[in-house]
Design a protein around this motif. Structure first.
Motif, PDB file in Angstrom:
ATOM      1  N   GLY A 270     -34.401  34.927  13.080  1.00 48.75           N
ATOM      2  CA  GLY A 270     -33.290  35.318  12.295  1.00 48.75           C
ATOM      3  C   GLY A 270     -31.804  35.180  12.693  1.00 48.75           C
ATOM      4  O   GLY A 270     -31.691  35.059  13.784  1.00 48.75           O
ATOM      5  N   SER A 271     -31.128  35.153  11.624  1.00 52.64           N
ATOM      6  CA  SER A 271     -29.631  35.019  12.100  1.00 52.64           C
ATOM      7  C   SER A 271     -29.029  36.622  12.634  1.00 52.64           C
ATOM      8  O   SER A 271     -29.190  37.404  11.923  1.00 52.64           O
ATOM      9  N   ALA A 272     -28.355  36.603  13.749  1.00 53.01           N
ATOM     10  CA  ALA A 272     -27.689  37.495  14.141  1.00 53.01           C
ATOM     11  C   ALA A 272     -26.317  37.280  14.109  1.00 53.01           C
ATOM     12  O   ALA A 272     -25.396  38.119  14.715  1.00 53.01           O
ATOM     13  N   ALA A 273     -25.703  36.465  13.293  1.00 53.14           N
ATOM     14  CA  ALA A 273     -24.175  35.810  13.585  1.00 53.14           C
ATOM     15  C   ALA A 273     -23.171  36.894  13.138  1.00 53.14           C
ATOM     16  O   ALA A 273     -22.414  37.104  13.394  1.00 53.14           O
ATOM     17  N   LYS A 274     -23.583  37.844  11.961  1.00 51.63           N
ATOM     18  CA  LYS A 274     -22.868  38.968  11.521  1.00 51.63           C
ATOM     19  C   LYS A 274     -22.598  39.935  12.402  1.00 51.63           C
ATOM     20  O   LYS A 274     -21.476  40.625  12.849  1.00 51.63           O
ATOM     21  N   ALA A 275     -23.692  40.484  12.974  1.00 57.72           N
ATOM     22  CA  ALA A 275     -23.629  41.396  14.253  1.00 57.72           C
ATOM     23  C   ALA A 275     -23.041  41.006  15.348  1.00 57.72           C
ATOM     24  O   ALA A 275     -21.940  41.968  15.992  1.00 57.72           O
ATOM     25  N   LEU A 276     -23.354  39.791  15.679  1.00 55.83           N
ATOM     26  CA  LEU A 276     -22.688  39.483  16.914  1.00 55.83           C
ATOM     27  C   LEU A 276     -21.005  39.107  16.825  1.00 55.83           C
ATOM     28  O   LEU A 276     -20.154  39.652  17.462  1.00 55.83           O
ATOM     29  N   ALA A 277     -20.668  38.717  15.422  1.00 55.97           N
ATOM     30  CA  ALA A 277     -19.180  38.767  15.176  1.00 55.97           C
ATOM     31  C   ALA A 277     -18.527  40.172  15.084  1.00 55.97           C
ATOM     32  O   ALA A 277     -17.428  40.477  15.356  1.00 55.97           O
ATOM     33  N   ALA A 278     -19.507  41.299  15.023  1.00 54.94           N
ATOM     34  CA  ALA A 278     -18.900  42.694  14.818  1.00 54.94           C
ATOM     35  C   ALA A 278     -19.264  43.110  16.269  1.00 54.94           C
ATOM     36  O   ALA A 278     -19.205  44.563  16.222  1.00 54.94           O
ATOM     37  N   GLY A 279     -19.337  42.408  17.486  1.00 58.01           N
ATOM     38  CA  GLY A 279     -19.303  43.089  18.444  1.00 58.01           C
ATOM     39  C   GLY A 279     -20.718  43.403  19.433  1.00 58.01           C
ATOM     40  O   GLY A 279     -20.881  44.052  20.321  1.00 58.01           O
ATOM     41  N   LEU A 280     -21.959  42.863  18.804  1.00 60.31           N
ATOM     42  CA  LEU A 280     -23.196  42.858  19.238  1.00 60.31           C
ATOM     43  C   LEU A 280     -23.013  42.549  20.647  1.00 60.31           C
ATOM     44  O   LEU A 280     -22.957  41.152  20.598  1.00 60.31           O
ATOM     45  N   ARG A 281     -23.656  43.025  21.731  1.00 58.80           N
ATOM     46  CA  ARG A 281     -23.748  42.203  22.916  1.00 58.80           C
ATOM     47  C   ARG A 281     -25.159  42.379  23.487  1.00 58.80           C
ATOM     48  O   ARG A 281     -25.824  43.679  23.473  1.00 58.80           O
TER      49      ARG A 281
END
Length: 327
Positions: A270-281
């Motif tokens: 799955g793509s995590a791009a949206k959460a990563l762009a919103a600060g997911l670490r």
């Protein structure tokens, strides 16, 4: 306000909120002790009058991890609407229609669900919960945390604990190949941190909460289990064809693992791009393994098991047969 707050995900969210110095109220049934420092309210969301303890009070935000009948989310969200600023519902990537292709993001179609439904199945129950929360709080104040596979300390499903305990016993261990098969999961503490950050930042709508594809591999995960347990386990890498031919069930008999194909793409691509762009670490997988083992040792190796989920793990006799070590 944490609805739940005493087990796995809810407990992690509660601890993370307390660590920030936030004032935390936990609403739960009283079956497990709430973390020290919270205001505890008791009630059973499924019983008549079970929400009475929520009849007074105001909160900046609510985090809800409910995973059964959507009506429980509906009733709690309605009871809190107007007295809480935002509603974060911890949902699941299982709400997407199957199969979900490699790289699927939040735009992928979702299953049908109803906020007024009794428990049907996990995917539709969670989708109904999403709709219930959104109906009560509106699109702009509802955060849908669509988590993937969740691992880490206090896990009560048994996936990583099973691998740790099996490898701790030592000897030849059936290791499902290929060794370099990429895996996705989210550490429960990273989920908690991101969810609270998102609530504080006023985020809304759906977010896939999962580490990026390739966060770790089967080899790296199991080898980390060998290292942290200090066992003499010998990982014997076995091809998926041989494993499947023996009747071994991916995901359940061998937790976390599924061979490449539709289910693999759904669970691990799955793509995590949206959460990563919103600060997911996302912390390293080795840290998740080590911390889960440290916690498991405090319990004598016996992890809690949710009563509504079957305990995962491979039958020892079948493993011995596949390894050629059976009597």
């Amino acid at each position: 306000m944490i609805l739940g707050g005493t087990e796995f995900v809810g407990h992690a969210v509660t601890e993370a909120a307390l660590a920030r110095g936030w004032e935390v109220t936990v609403f739960h049934r009283g079956r497990h002790a709430a973390p020290a420092g919270v205001t505890a309210l008791h009630g059973d969301r499924t019983a008549p009058g079970g929400l009475a303890a929520l009849g007074a009070g105001e909160w900046d935000a609510v985090v809800d991890t409910w995973a059964a009948a959507p009506t429980a989310v509906r009733d709690a969200a309605r009871a809190l609407a107007g007295r809480a600023g935002r509603y974060a519902y911890v949902s699941t990537g299982s709400v997407y229609t199957y199969p979900s292709p490699d790289g699927h993001d939040e735009s992928h179609p979702v299953v049908d669900g109803s906020p007024d439904a009794d428990a049907v199945d996990y995917a539709r129950d969670k989708r109904g919960g999403e709709l219930a929360a959104t109906a009560a709080f509106g699109d702009d104040a509802t955060l849908l945390v669509r988590s993937g596979l969740i691992l880490g300390p206090r896990e009560n499903i048994g996936r990583l604990p099973w691998w740790l305990n099996r490898i701790a016993r030592g000897g030849p261990v059936l290791a499902p190949g290929p060794r370099d098969l990429e895996l996705q999961f989210i550490d429960v503490r990273d989920l908690a941190t991101w969810t609270l950050d998102a609530v504080a930042d006023g985020l809304a709508g759906p977010y896939n909460l999962i580490a990026p594809p390739g966060h770790t591999t089967t080899g790296a995960l199991l080898e980390a289990c060998v290292r942290v347990t200090g066992s003499d386990a010998e990982l014997r890498w076995t091809g998926p064809e041989q494993i499947l031919a023996a009747g071994v069930q991916p995901w359940t008999d061998l937790p976390v693992w599924v061979p490449r194909g539709e289910l693999y793409d759904t669970l691990h691509r799955g793509s995590a791009a949206k959460a990563l762009a919103a600060g997911l670490r996302c912390r390293p997988a080795e840290e998740t393994v080590a911390d889960t083992w440290a916690w498991l040792r405090t319990l004598g190796g016996v992890a809690p098991q949710r009563p509504d989920r079957p305990a995962p793990g491979l039958d020892p006799e079948l493993e011995a047969k596949l390894l050629g070590t059976g009597g």
